[in-house]
Design a protein around this motif. Structure first.
Motif, PDB file in Angstrom:
ATOM      1  N   ALA A  78       0.859  -1.194   0.000  1.00 59.92           N
ATOM      2  CA  ALA A  78       0.000   0.000   0.000  1.00 59.92           C
ATOM      3  C   ALA A  78       0.893   1.241   0.000  1.00 59.92           C
ATOM      4  N   LYS A  79       0.261   2.414  -0.079  1.00 60.69           N
ATOM      5  CA  LYS A  79       1.035   3.668  -0.042  1.00 60.69           C
ATOM      6  C   LYS A  79       0.320   4.722   0.806  1.00 60.69           C
ATOM      7  N   VAL A  80       1.114   5.636   1.351  1.00 61.30           N
ATOM      8  CA  VAL A  80       0.535   6.831   1.983  1.00 61.30           C
ATOM      9  C   VAL A  80       1.220   8.072   1.413  1.00 61.30           C
ATOM     10  N   TYR A  81       0.498   9.182   1.461  1.00 64.80           N
ATOM     11  CA  TYR A  81       1.078  10.474   1.097  1.00 64.80           C
ATOM     12  C   TYR A  81       1.553  11.177   2.359  1.00 64.80           C
ATOM     13  N   LEU A  82       2.855  11.506   2.449  1.00 60.93           N
ATOM     14  CA  LEU A  82       3.305  12.403   3.530  1.00 60.93           C
ATOM     15  C   LEU A  82       2.895  13.831   3.194  1.00 60.93           C
ATOM     16  N   GLY A 106       1.018  16.259  -0.310  1.00 63.22           N
ATOM     17  CA  GLY A 106       0.765  16.566  -1.717  1.00 63.22           C
ATOM     18  C   GLY A 106      -0.411  15.949  -2.436  1.00 63.22           C
ATOM     19  N   GLU A 107      -1.267  15.111  -1.761  1.00 69.30           N
ATOM     20  CA  GLU A 107      -2.436  14.615  -2.487  1.00 69.30           C
ATOM     21  C   GLU A 107      -3.261  15.809  -2.983  1.00 69.30           C
ATOM     22  N   HIS A 108      -3.987  15.641  -4.009  1.00 69.20           N
ATOM     23  CA  HIS A 108      -4.778  16.665  -4.706  1.00 69.20           C
ATOM     24  C   HIS A 108      -3.890  17.679  -5.436  1.00 69.20           C
ATOM     25  N   ALA A 109      -2.890  18.256  -4.747  1.00 68.02           N
ATOM     26  CA  ALA A 109      -2.020  19.211  -5.441  1.00 68.02           C
ATOM     27  C   ALA A 109      -1.292  18.512  -6.595  1.00 68.02           C
ATOM     28  N   VAL A 110      -0.968  17.221  -6.383  1.00 70.20           N
ATOM     29  CA  VAL A 110      -0.219  16.455  -7.382  1.00 70.20           C
ATOM     30  C   VAL A 110      -1.014  16.336  -8.700  1.00 70.20           C
ATOM     31  N   VAL A 111      -2.337  16.430  -8.604  1.00 70.46           N
ATOM     32  CA  VAL A 111      -3.183  16.380  -9.809  1.00 70.46           C
ATOM     33  C   VAL A 111      -2.882  17.597 -10.701  1.00 70.46           C
ATOM     34  N   TYR A 112      -2.399  18.696 -10.085  1.00 71.08           N
ATOM     35  CA  TYR A 112      -2.066  19.918 -10.827  1.00 71.08           C
ATOM     36  C   TYR A 112      -0.553  20.080 -10.968  1.00 71.08           C
ATOM     37  N   ALA A 131      -6.807   8.200 -13.321  1.00 68.85           N
ATOM     38  CA  ALA A 131      -6.008   7.813 -12.150  1.00 68.85           C
ATOM     39  C   ALA A 131      -4.616   8.377 -12.345  1.00 68.85           C
ATOM     40  N   SER A 132      -4.024   8.898 -11.272  1.00 71.61           N
ATOM     41  CA  SER A 132      -2.645   9.358 -11.431  1.00 71.61           C
ATOM     42  C   SER A 132      -1.749   8.121 -11.384  1.00 71.61           C
ATOM     43  N   ALA A 133      -0.566   8.259 -11.959  1.00 72.72           N
ATOM     44  CA  ALA A 133       0.347   7.112 -12.035  1.00 72.72           C
ATOM     45  C   ALA A 133       1.046   6.859 -10.695  1.00 72.72           C
ATOM     46  N   THR A 134       0.778   7.709  -9.692  1.00 71.84           N
ATOM     47  CA  THR A 134       1.527   7.634  -8.437  1.00 71.84           C
ATOM     48  C   THR A 134       1.359   6.295  -7.728  1.00 71.84           C
ATOM     49  N   ASP A 135       0.100   5.855  -7.567  1.00 71.07           N
ATOM     50  CA  ASP A 135      -0.150   4.646  -6.778  1.00 71.07           C
ATOM     51  C   ASP A 135       0.558   3.427  -7.378  1.00 71.07           C
ATOM     52  N   THR A 136       0.400   3.237  -8.678  1.00 70.96           N
ATOM     53  CA  THR A 136       1.004   2.056  -9.304  1.00 70.96           C
ATOM     54  C   THR A 136       2.535   2.158  -9.286  1.00 70.96           C
ATOM     55  N   SER A 167     -15.082   8.489  -2.480  1.00 72.94           N
ATOM     56  CA  SER A 167     -14.794   8.309  -3.901  1.00 72.94           C
ATOM     57  C   SER A 167     -13.734   9.312  -4.333  1.00 72.94           C
ATOM     58  N   THR A 168     -12.574   8.792  -4.740  1.00 71.77           N
ATOM     59  CA  THR A 168     -11.476   9.671  -5.183  1.00 71.77           C
ATOM     60  C   THR A 168     -11.953  10.568  -6.325  1.00 71.77           C
ATOM     61  N   GLY A 169     -12.697   9.979  -7.277  1.00 70.42           N
ATOM     62  CA  GLY A 169     -13.165  10.740  -8.443  1.00 70.42           C
ATOM     63  C   GLY A 169     -14.000  11.939  -8.009  1.00 70.42           C
ATOM     64  N   LEU A 179     -14.016  13.481  -5.106  1.00 68.53           N
ATOM     65  CA  LEU A 179     -13.247  14.491  -4.364  1.00 68.53           C
ATOM     66  C   LEU A 179     -12.335  15.286  -5.293  1.00 68.53           C
ATOM     67  N   VAL A 180     -11.749  14.612  -6.283  1.00 65.09           N
ATOM     68  CA  VAL A 180     -10.912  15.325  -7.261  1.00 65.09           C
ATOM     69  C   VAL A 180     -11.791  16.322  -8.033  1.00 65.09           C
ATOM     70  N   ALA A 181     -13.027  15.897  -8.355  1.00 67.13           N
ATOM     71  CA  ALA A 181     -13.950  16.789  -9.077  1.00 67.13           C
ATOM     72  C   ALA A 181     -14.354  17.977  -8.198  1.00 67.13           C
ATOM     73  N   THR A 241      -4.485  10.993   4.365  1.00 61.15           N
ATOM     74  CA  THR A 241      -3.692  10.429   3.271  1.00 61.15           C
ATOM     75  C   THR A 241      -4.648   9.961   2.186  1.00 61.15           C
ATOM     76  N   GLY A 242      -4.384  10.375   0.950  1.00 62.60           N
ATOM     77  CA  GLY A 242      -5.287  10.000  -0.145  1.00 62.60           C
ATOM     78  C   GLY A 242      -6.299  11.103  -0.383  1.00 62.60           C
ATOM     79  N   ALA A 243      -7.441  10.708  -0.918  1.00 62.68           N
ATOM     80  CA  ALA A 243      -8.390  11.711  -1.406  1.00 62.68           C
ATOM     81  C   ALA A 243      -9.140  12.431  -0.298  1.00 62.68           C
ATOM     82  N   GLY A 244      -9.248  11.830   0.901  1.00 69.36           N
ATOM     83  CA  GLY A 244     -10.014  12.461   1.988  1.00 69.36           C
ATOM     84  C   GLY A 244     -11.497  12.168   1.867  1.00 69.36           C
TER      85      GLY A 244
HETATM   86  C1  MEV Z   1      -5.628   9.866  -4.192  1.00 73.75           C
HETATM   87  O1  MEV Z   1      -4.961   8.773  -3.535  1.00 73.75           O
HETATM   88  C2  MEV Z   1      -4.672  10.985  -4.476  1.00 73.75           C
HETATM   89  C3  MEV Z   1      -5.264  12.147  -5.275  1.00 73.75           C
HETATM   90  O2  MEV Z   1      -4.212  13.121  -5.398  1.00 73.75           O
HETATM   91  C4  MEV Z   1      -5.738  11.736  -6.650  1.00 73.75           C
HETATM   92  C5  MEV Z   1      -4.620  11.295  -7.587  1.00 73.75           C
HETATM   93  O3  MEV Z   1      -3.465  11.689  -7.424  1.00 73.75           O
HETATM   94  O4  MEV Z   1      -4.976  10.581  -8.559  1.00 73.75           O
HETATM   95  C6  MEV Z   1      -6.410  12.807  -4.542  1.00 73.75           C
END
Ligand code: MEV
Length: 301
Positions: free
Chosen positions: A8-12, A14-20, A134-139, A173-175, A177-179, A257-260
């Motif tokens: 699994a992964k966690v964000y220390l 930058g979630e959401h900001a990383v989409v931009y 989906a961002s490529a981060t998780d994979t 739902s990540t989708g 929350l991103v929306a 951590t993640g979408a919230g």
């Molecule tokens: C979700 O784990 C992380 C977000 O930044 C969405 C993404 O990067 O795809 C909210």
């Protein structure tokens, strides 16, 4: 029989900001999904969700991998069995882990010769196909392991601290929350864009704090990042309760951590505070998982 597992992964940060395209720091953590595979007469996929053939309702990610690989490299049948310690739909990257572990299992069974970069990018294409976006981060992080600066994909020093995850058990739902963030940004661009860019700056600063092993400051900036996530509307009462209880119990820092909107929070903790933080997460209605960063990305077990 071949068994592969992925973390699994966690964000220390930058979630959401990383989409931009802002910076983020993501860690692979020692909670894993294991996939067993062996040749069989037909396709069987078994998990805690049930036993199926190719079934996009019950096993969408594994079904997509099975079909894609069969097109590239035909085989008669396989029996796949999945066991996971990663809670589903909680922001910890459970779908990425099952996807990359399944690809790795096929890679070894059929001797496909894929390297880790190919496993990560194939995994990302499957996540995109099933989730729409989906961002490529998780994979990537689940495949490579360790602590990774995004989007640079540069490996950083792992934090020599414990990570305590608190699961609210509230589905999010990540989708959606991103929306939600995208909508807020389009209505108030001059307000929201600087918040996202400040999250990116906190993350960049986090890189040097990790390098210097300054976990007190790292935790402080994680708390700042949490305030900014609240500001863009991805907090919820359940998460706030777990985050504030963890801080009261001595966490160096605690944030979503993640979408919230539900899912999980993560606290940075020294050894002496593990028990108190876990207890307070439980008292606040969450499920604590004590873990740490793992350098072991996807692997053959
Ligand atoms: C979700 O784990 C992380 C977000 O930044 C969405 C993404 O990067 O795809 C909210």
């Amino acid at each position: 029989m071949i068994t592969c597992s992925a973390p699994a992964k966690v964000y220390l940060f930058g979630e959401h900001a990383v989409v931009y395209n802002e910076s983020a720091i993501c860690c692979a953590v020692n909670i894993r999904t294991r996939v067993n595979i062996e040749y069989s007469e037909n396709i069987v996929i078994n998990s805690s969700l049930g036993t199926t053939g190719i079934d996009y309702e019950i096993h969408p990610y594994v079904s997509a991998v099975v079909e894609k690989i069969r097109k590239k490299s035909p085989y008669r049948g396989v029996s796949i069995s999945i066991e996971s310690d990663i809670p589903v739909g909680s922001g910890l990257g459970s779908s990425a882990a099952v996807v990359v572990a399944t690809i790795c299992a096929f890679n070894n069974l059929l001797k496909l010769g894929m390297d880790k970069e190919s496993i990560a990018s194939f995994g990302h294409s499957i996540e995109k196909e099933i989730q729409g976006a989906a961002s490529a981060t998780d994979t990537y992080v689940s495949t490579m392991g360790g602590t990774v600066a995004i989007p640079a994909r540069q490996h950083l020093k792992n934090p020599l601290c414990n990570l305590i995850i608190g699961n609210t058990n509230v589905f999010s739902s990540t989708g959606q929350l991103v929306a939600k963030v995208a909508s807020l940004k389009s209505i108030y661009p001059e307000v929201i864009t600087p918040i996202l860019s400040t999250i990116g700056k906190a993350s960049l600063r986090g890189e040097s704090l990790l390098e210097n092993e300054d976990y007190r400051s790292l935790g402080e900036l994680m708390n700042v990042n949490q305030g900014l996530l609240e500001a863009i509307g991805v907090g919820c009462d359940e998460l706030s309760r777990l985050i504030h209880s963890s801080r009261t119990a001595g966490a160096l820092g605690a944030k979503i951590t993640g979408a919230g909107g539900g899912g999980c929070m993560v606290a940075l903790a020294e050894n002496e505070n593990i028990d108190a933080i876990s207890r307070e997460i439980k008292n606040a209605g969450g499920i604590p998982i004590v873990t740490g960063v793992t350098d072991s990305g996807v692997r053959v077990d």
